[in-house]
Design a protein around this motif. Structure first.
Motif, PDB file in Angstrom:
ATOM      1  N   UNK A 275       5.703 -77.505  29.229  1.00  0.00           N
ATOM      2  CA  UNK A 275       4.421 -78.200  29.121  1.00  0.00           C
ATOM      3  C   UNK A 275       3.295 -77.208  28.841  1.00  0.00           C
ATOM      4  N   UNK A 276       3.356 -76.038  29.481  1.00  0.00           N
ATOM      5  CA  UNK A 276       2.342 -75.011  29.259  1.00  0.00           C
ATOM      6  C   UNK A 276       2.431 -74.488  27.818  1.00  0.00           C
ATOM      7  N   UNK A 277       3.663 -74.292  27.341  1.00  0.00           N
ATOM      8  CA  UNK A 277       3.857 -73.813  25.973  1.00  0.00           C
ATOM      9  C   UNK A 277       3.331 -74.833  24.965  1.00  0.00           C
ATOM     10  N   UNK A 278       3.615 -76.107  25.168  1.00  0.00           N
ATOM     11  CA  UNK A 278       3.125 -77.141  24.255  1.00  0.00           C
ATOM     12  C   UNK A 278       1.606 -77.220  24.269  1.00  0.00           C
ATOM     13  N   UNK A 279       1.006 -77.014  25.439  1.00  0.00           N
ATOM     14  CA  UNK A 279      -0.448 -77.023  25.530  1.00  0.00           C
ATOM     15  C   UNK A 279      -1.044 -75.853  24.744  1.00  0.00           C
ATOM     16  N   UNK A 280      -0.438 -74.660  24.879  1.00  0.00           N
ATOM     17  CA  UNK A 280      -0.913 -73.495  24.132  1.00  0.00           C
ATOM     18  C   UNK A 280      -0.733 -73.695  22.631  1.00  0.00           C
ATOM     19  N   UNK A 281       0.378 -74.282  22.243  1.00  0.00           N
ATOM     20  CA  UNK A 281       0.634 -74.531  20.830  1.00  0.00           C
ATOM     21  C   UNK A 281      -0.381 -75.515  20.257  1.00  0.00           C
ATOM     22  N   UNK A 282      -0.708 -76.544  21.012  1.00  0.00           N
ATOM     23  CA  UNK A 282      -1.697 -77.530  20.565  1.00  0.00           C
ATOM     24  C   UNK A 282      -3.075 -76.888  20.397  1.00  0.00           C
ATOM     25  N   UNK A 283      -3.445 -75.988  21.324  1.00  0.00           N
ATOM     26  CA  UNK A 283      -4.729 -75.299  21.217  1.00  0.00           C
ATOM     27  C   UNK A 283      -4.753 -74.358  20.021  1.00  0.00           C
ATOM     28  N   UNK A 284      -3.620 -73.724  19.700  1.00  0.00           N
ATOM     29  CA  UNK A 284      -3.575 -72.785  18.583  1.00  0.00           C
ATOM     30  C   UNK A 284      -3.690 -73.494  17.242  1.00  0.00           C
ATOM     31  N   UNK A 285      -3.205 -74.717  17.164  1.00  0.00           N
ATOM     32  CA  UNK A 285      -3.206 -75.452  15.902  1.00  0.00           C
ATOM     33  C   UNK A 285      -4.487 -76.266  15.705  1.00  0.00           C
ATOM     34  N   UNK A 286      -5.220 -76.548  16.772  1.00  0.00           N
ATOM     35  CA  UNK A 286      -6.403 -77.401  16.661  1.00  0.00           C
ATOM     36  C   UNK A 286      -7.473 -76.757  15.776  1.00  0.00           C
ATOM     37  N   UNK A 287      -8.266 -77.592  15.134  1.00  0.00           N
ATOM     38  CA  UNK A 287      -9.311 -77.140  14.219  1.00  0.00           C
ATOM     39  C   UNK A 287     -10.669 -77.203  14.918  1.00  0.00           C
TER      40      UNK A 287
END
Length: 65
Positions: A10-22
């Motif tokens: 869940x932490x990894x998915x949250x970090x991935x979502x933040x990295x991809x957000x514009x």
């Protein structure tokens, strides 16, 4: 053991979502352009005076001695 894996994923998915957000803020093009000019100015001055190496050293903030 599974709870730890779920928490880590869940932490990894949250970090991935933040990295991809514009970002909605515009990119500061003028600031980036001025930084490029400021970084290349010592190199061009070194080229003009025939000391390209000294221009590179000055651009990096080094001491030629």
């Amino acid at each position: 053991m599974r709870e730890i894996n779920k928490s880590a994923s869940a932490k990894f998915l949250s970090l991935l979502k933040q990295a991809i957000s514009m970002n909605k803020r515009p990119f500061p093009w003028v600031k980036a352009f001025c930084a490029g000019i400021a970084a290349s100015l010592p190199v061009f001055i070194g080229l003009m005076f025939g000391n390209f190496e000294y221009g590179l050293i000055a651009g990096m903030g080094g001491d030629p001695n």
